[in-house]
Structure formats: structure tokens, C-alpha cells
Design an enzyme around this catalytic site. Structure first.
Site, PDB file in Angstrom:
ATOM      1  N   ASP A 149       0.854  -1.188   0.000  1.00  0.00           N
ATOM      2  CA  ASP A 149       0.000   0.000   0.000  1.00  0.00           C
ATOM      3  C   ASP A 149       0.889   1.236   0.000  1.00  0.00           C
ATOM      4  O   ASP A 149       1.265   1.737   1.061  1.00  0.00           O
ATOM      5  CB  ASP A 149      -0.884   0.041   1.256  1.00  0.00           C
ATOM      6  N   ARG A 157       4.075   2.500   2.918  1.00  0.00           N
ATOM      7  CA  ARG A 157       4.777   1.362   3.515  1.00  0.00           C
ATOM      8  C   ARG A 157       6.279   1.433   3.281  1.00  0.00           C
ATOM      9  O   ARG A 157       7.045   0.861   4.041  1.00  0.00           O
ATOM     10  CB  ARG A 157       4.252   0.055   2.924  1.00  0.00           C
ATOM     11  N   ARG A 218      -7.258  10.208   2.178  1.00  0.00           N
ATOM     12  CA  ARG A 218      -6.783   9.199   1.218  1.00  0.00           C
ATOM     13  C   ARG A 218      -7.531   9.325  -0.107  1.00  0.00           C
ATOM     14  O   ARG A 218      -7.128   8.735  -1.104  1.00  0.00           O
ATOM     15  CB  ARG A 218      -6.970   7.806   1.800  1.00  0.00           C
ATOM     16  N   LYS A 248      -9.398   1.425  -5.567  1.00  0.00           N
ATOM     17  CA  LYS A 248     -10.089   0.920  -4.378  1.00  0.00           C
ATOM     18  C   LYS A 248     -10.968   2.024  -3.782  1.00  0.00           C
ATOM     19  O   LYS A 248     -10.718   3.215  -4.022  1.00  0.00           O
ATOM     20  CB  LYS A 248      -9.073   0.397  -3.348  1.00  0.00           C
ATOM     21  N   HIS A 249     -11.996   1.702  -3.058  1.00  0.00           N
ATOM     22  CA  HIS A 249     -12.474   0.393  -2.614  1.00  0.00           C
ATOM     23  C   HIS A 249     -13.867   0.214  -3.227  1.00  0.00           C
ATOM     24  O   HIS A 249     -14.809   0.880  -2.801  1.00  0.00           O
ATOM     25  CB  HIS A 249     -12.564   0.310  -1.096  1.00  0.00           C
ATOM     26  N   HIS A 261     -12.192  -1.496   9.167  1.00  0.00           N
ATOM     27  CA  HIS A 261     -11.221  -2.315   9.892  1.00  0.00           C
ATOM     28  C   HIS A 261     -11.839  -2.853  11.188  1.00  0.00           C
ATOM     29  O   HIS A 261     -11.483  -3.941  11.650  1.00  0.00           O
ATOM     30  CB  HIS A 261      -9.986  -1.498  10.253  1.00  0.00           C
ATOM     31  N   ASP A 334     -10.048  -6.434  -0.143  1.00  0.00           N
ATOM     32  CA  ASP A 334      -9.330  -5.741   0.922  1.00  0.00           C
ATOM     33  C   ASP A 334      -8.949  -6.822   1.937  1.00  0.00           C
ATOM     34  O   ASP A 334      -9.361  -7.982   1.828  1.00  0.00           O
ATOM     35  CB  ASP A 334     -10.226  -4.667   1.551  1.00  0.00           C
TER      36      ASP A 334
END
Length: 614
Positions: A149, A157, A218, A248-249, A261, A334
Site C-alpha cells: 500500500d 509502507r 486518502r 479501491k475500494h 477495519h 481488501d
């Protein structure tokens, strides 16, 4: 006991280059007729015949493995630190990445910072090569599609010395498709140099809910047409660099107040609104030739009234994404460890239902053993057919072939420095960041600050958890940047929830400087951050607020006379904001989302497109 069809323990001799090439010979071959490439009869795309031949030689267990993209701890494929070995044994049942691909024959691996996969560019490249080597050592071994990601901004990352760009909402404020394309091209080239061939970016969600806890900055913004243009441009940049982009998403996560999450969001948009709002960027991504699309763990009753999350919905994935939008690329879930997809079904049912819905890649299940065996069992018991697995594996292999993995899975680890974090890339990131910084308020023309009238600065404010693109809290980064620009700037971190004692300390320090710069982070009414800003304004010293995440902070800071928005607190954005404060560059960003009044959300305080200059 893990079930495998190969009996391999990863100790087989590495095939020669000739053997590897022979196994994939003709994979990218085409039949040329009249100067145009055509697929062989009965095959949908050029090269399908050769790819189907690879699939036909695989065992059922190997086919199941190709569907999974899994996390693994450690900086090395064969010799991770002991703590990472322990974590792997506990969560996956293997010690290393090499053992993971040997036992489960996974088709993909995802890199995380917290899994210690991304220490530095050369290490990442060597880890990627080690994973490929381990996979190709297996009978009928295929290269692994390595993903991460790398959204930039709040989600990164791979950190420094790689080039870090402003995040999506900042790019939305810059409004430049050229900049979005440049971001994708440079970031893609650097990821590819490190052996990462799939990036779970860009975010194609249209963020119309200021309270959205999981998307927010984001997203490129709240205007679906603007988001669509930037999504398509970034996709073009990444894929021109040889990295698979991922929209995404799907079908759209922009209007939720629940983080998938930890919960199960419900989107209440009508079908008509979905067509006008959420669908627009995804249609643009498909038109741009997007390589992969990631699903959302959300309930969308207007698209499927079964109560299932979109990740497990055949009407959403097969009916709409593949049928109506005409998408025939790779669909990836995801993370299957997220609560949004685990609320209704057990971890053994989720991967099977996802495949039945139309998914190709199963990302990061909480227990690979449970998920892998569940898919295997579903085929053996007839719930899934082997032909259905073949359909997804063909899409995955098409992608691997298009990315060049089947011909050259390895990267030059020793030469990674020639691509990653080089001066032209860093300069491009700085210039792009300057075009995104947004000036929301500037009463009395307080900004830019002058070194003659305001030589001594106090930089106070929040210390949110740092993404990979930061070298410290915003206060320290801003103070260092302002000092380099000729000011005498002192940093005082006050946190995201300053106590009365912390506020008092900041107020005392403010009385000994010429101006105060305060970094705010998701300020709410009645919070310690709001109190801090009000008390600083009360000192009579000029106060410049910099909203380092959500631009909505200004709605609860009515006493502030000057406010900038950076949309994230990474170094590249904060340094650009410092140059704007100092007048080295002018603010050029425009709000990509509206800012509503705090006391009456139905009223817009600053509309999309608002942004001052000097």
C-alpha cells in the site's frame, strides 16, 4: 497439518535460467495477422493458450495457493530476525517467507512496515529476490506478485530514502492530472526497482463525508469528475512504469462514518446516486486500463439487499463490476482480517464466498491455514469448481505476464540506488507539494511571515502517529524547515489532546516570540487542541494554523486569522508549507472538499475550489 500437493520443503535445487524460461516459453507470444496481434482461437487474449498450459500442469493445491496474497514478517526471505520468526510461526505456521511460498505456493505477498519488510530500498529488493528464488525452486514454481500500500501521504509502507509524495487529497487540491501522472510514474519506477509490482493505489473513493474515519484524506476529494480524472492519470503513471495500479475500494467507501477495519459500514446511497457519485472514478479507472480493483467490506443495499459485504457480493462484483462496467482484470479483496468482512461469516466461509462472488486474489486472511484449506475443501466437495479457480488464475497470470514477471522476476538489488530517491524524483515531489498547499484564511495579510518583522517563531501542536514519510512530529519538521529559511524557530510538541498544563506551557512560551505556528490534527469542538489555539490567539501574538490532516479544522477555529491546509503531515508536505509561510512560494492549492460550518453542517463555510493566494 497443512495439506500440499507437492511434498516440497523448499530444498529443491534452484532451476537454471534456461529451465525457468522453458517453463514459461511463449507466454507473451502473439499471433500477428496484418500487423495486429490476435489471440489463438478459443482464447480470449494473446498468450492465453500458453498460460492455460501452465495452469493445466498445476495441482489443485498449487492452484489454491495462487489465489492468496499473504503477509509475512521479516526483512529477509530466509534469515529474518528471531522476533519475526516467532511471529511467523504464531500467525502462519512457518518460520520464513521462503517456507511460506514452499508450503502454500502463494501467488502473492504483501509488504508492511510493521512486518519489518521495508527497512531500506536495497533490503527490499533483496527480500523480493529471495521470495522469487524460493518460489521458483518449487516444482512448477511461478514468480510471486509482490504488493504493498504505497498511497503516499497518510498511508506509505516504503519510507525514506524512497521518494515520498503528497497524498491523494493534496493532489486533489493541486488539481493537476499531470502531477498525478508524474507521481504514479516516479513511484511506480521506484517500487518496481525494489521488486514490488502491484501497488494498492490509487484510492478511487469520493469522500463526501467529513466524518469518514478510514478514507478522508486518502481520497482525491468530493467532486466525482475531479476524482475520476486524477485516478485515471495516476493509473496511467503507475502502469506506464510497469507496476499494476489498484483502484479501491469498490463500489465506493467515501460516505461512511464507520471504519471497516473495526466495524461493518453501510452505504445508504441510492442506485441513482451511486451512478452519479461513487461509480464515476471506477468507470474512469476501467477506461484507463486499470490492472486491479480492490473490493470494499461495506454493505450497499441499493446494489445488493442481501446484507452481504460487497467483497462477498456476486451482484456487486460479477453483476456490476464485471458485467456493467466491463472490467475483466484482477479483483482483489481488501484485507480479510478486517472486521467488515468477518461480521456475518466465519473465516472459513469468507474466502469461498469471495471466490463465488467473483474475486480473484484473497488478501491477507487472518489464518492462511484456515482459508487455504477452506478453498481446497470447497473444490473437493463441489461448492467451487476447479474451472472457477482456473478463471481467476488466468487473470492473475495474465497480469504477471504483462508486468514481465514471467520473463524476469528478479531485480538488480545492487543498482536500486540508481532509481530510488534520486534527486530528480525528490525535486519533483517538492514541486508538486508546493502546488497543493492551500491557504484557507489570511485576514490582515498575516502571511507570508517576514524574517524582519517575525524573526522568532514558536512551532507548537499535534504529534500524530508518523507515517513512513516523516522524520518526526510536525512541530519538529516545521521548525527545522523554517529555521533553514532564516527564522529562529523553536518546536514545542503539545500532542493531539493537550492538558491544561501543556496549554499553559505553550502560552508562556508564546509570549517570548514574534509569531506562533500551530499544527492542528482533526480538531473537534471543546477539545484540548481547540483550547490551545484559542489561548494562543489570546496572547496577542500572530497565530498561523496549519491543518496537517483534515482541512475541516478551520471550522472550529474561528479566532484564527491565518490557516493553511496540507492534507497530511509527511515531510514533503510540511516543508512545502514552511516555504509558503516564509513566502518563498505562493499557495496554489484549492479545496477538493467543502468545509461546512461547525454549528450548522448544512451550510458551507468554504466551498470546493476555495483557496487564497498572495
Amino acid at each position: 497439518m497443512h495439506q500440499t500437493g507437492t511434498g516440497s520443503t523448499g530444498n529443491a535445487a534452484r532451476p537454471s535460467r534456461r529451465t525457468v524460461l522453458a517453463a514459461t516459453a511463449g507466454v507473451t507470444a502473439t499471433v500477428t495477422v496484418g500487423g495486429a496481434a490476435h489471440a489463438a482461437p478459443g482464447d480470449k487474449k494473446p498468450g492465453d493458450k500458453q498460460l492455460r498450459a501452465l495452469i493445466s500442469g498445476m495441482t489443485l493445491e498449487e492452484k489454491v495457493g495462487q489465489l492468496f496474497v499473504m503477509r509475512v514478517y521479516g526483512h529477509s526471505a530466509t534469515a529474518p530476525d528471531q522476533a519475526d520468526i516467532d511471529a511467523n510461526l504464531k500467525e502462519i505456521g512457518v518460520a520464513t517467507a521462503a517456507e511460506l511460498v514452499a508450503r502454500y505456493r502463494v501467488g502473492g505477498i504483501i509488504y508492511f512496515t510493521w512486518a519489518h519488510n521495508t527497512r531500506d530500498p536495497r533490503q527490499i529488493a533483496e527480500l523480493s529476490n529471495g521470495i522469487q528464488r524460493a518460489s521458483l525452486q518449487q516444482p512448477r514454481g511461478l514468480p510471486v506478485l509482490i504488493a504493498t500500500d504505497q498511497e503516499h501521504g497518510a498511508v506509505c509502507r516504503v519510507g525514506k530514502p524512497a521518494t515520498l509524495f503528497p497524498g491523494a487529497m493534496a493532489i486533489g487540491a493541486g488539481r493537476s492530472r499531470t502531477d498525478a501522472r508524474t507521481l504514479g510514474r516516479i513511484s511506480g519506477a521506484e517500487l518496481r526497482a525494489m521488486g514490488i509490482r502491484q501497488d494498492y493505489s490509487p484510492d478511487a473513493d469520493v469522500n463526501v463525508n467529513p466524518a469518514n474515519p478510514v478514507i478522508g484524506v486518502r481520497s482525491f476529494g468530493a467532486d466525482p469528475q475531479a476524482v475520476a480524472g486524477l485516478v485515471a492519470a495516476e493509473v496511467q503513471g503507475y502502469q506506464a512504469a510497469g507496476v499494476a495500479a489498484t483502484a479501491k475500494h469498490f463500489p465506493g467507501h467515501g460516505d461512511t462514518a464507520v471504519d471497516s477495519h473495526f466495524g461493518f459500514p453501510v452505504i445508504t446511497h441510492s442506485r441513482e446516486l451511486w451512478e452519479k457519485l461513487d461509480a464515476v472514478p471506477f468507470r474512469a479507472a476501467v477506461k484507463a486500463g486499470i490492472d486491479s480493483v480492490m473490493t470494499a467490506h461495506i454493505q450497499f443495499p441499493a446494489l445488493d439487499d442481501s446484507g452481504d459485504p460487497a467483497t462477498l457480493s456476486r451482484p456487486v462484483l460479477t453483476g456490476i463490476l464485471r458485467g456493467e462496467l466491463g472490467y475483466d482484470g484482477v479483483v482483489v479483496t481488501d484485507s480479510l482480517g478486517m472486521q467488515g468482512v468477518r461480521t456475518k461469516y466465519g473465516d472459513d466461509r469468507v474466502p469461498v464466498l469471495a471466490l463465488k462472488a467473483g474475486v480473484d486474489q484473497l488478501l491477507n486472511p487472518p489464518s492462511l491455514d484456515v482459508a487455504w484449506n477452506a478453498v481446497l475443501r470447497a473444490v473437493k466437495e463441489g461448492e467451487l469448481t476447479e474451472a472457477r479457480l482456473d478463471e481467476s488464475i488466468l487473470r492473475i497470470l495474465r497480469l504477471k505476464s504483462r508486468l514481465g514477471l514471467l520473463e524476469q522476476p528478479y531485480v538488480d538489488a545492487a543498482g536500486v540506488h540508481r532509481t530510488v530517491g534520486i534527486p530528480p524524483h525528490l525535486d519533483a515531489a517538492d514541486r508538486i507539494a508546493e502546488r497543493t498547499t492551500t491557504l484557507l484564511v489570511n485576514e490582515g495579510r498575516l502571511l507570508p511571515l517576514s524574517r524582519r518583522t517575525h524573526p522568532r517563531l514558536l512551532v507548537v501542536g499535534a504529534d500524530p502517529a508518523s507515517p513512513s514519510g516523516t522524520t518526526g512530529p510536525p512541530t519538529g519538521v516545521l521548525a527545522a524547515a523554517l529555521t533553514e529559511l532564516g527564522f529562529t524557530a523553536t518546536a514545542l510538541t503539545t500532542g493531539t489532546a493537550p492538558s491544561e498544563a501543556t496549554v499553559a506551557k505553550a502560552v508562556t512560551a508564546a509570549r517570548n516570540v514574534d509569531a506562533v505556528v500551530v499544527a492542528t490534527y482533526n480538531v473537534t469542538a471543546g477539545s484540548g487542541q481547540q483550547t490551545l489555539v484559542e489561548r494562543l490567539v489570546g496572547t496577542g501574538r500572530p497565530v498561523v494554523a496549519i491543518a496537517v490532516r483534515n482541512p475541516y479544522d478551520i471550522a472550529v477555529l474561528p479566532s484564527v486569522k491565518s490557516c493553511l491546509a496540507t492534507y497530511s503531515w509527511t515531510d514533503v508536505e510540511l516543508r512545502a508549507a514552511a516555504r509558503v509561510v516564509a513566502g518563498r512560494v505562493g499557495p496554489r492549492g484549492r479545496l477538493p472538499v467543502p468545509v461546512q460550518r461547525a454549528d450548522d453542517p448544512a451550510q458551507v463555510l468554504y466551498p470546493i475550489g476555495h483557496g487564497l493566494t498572495y
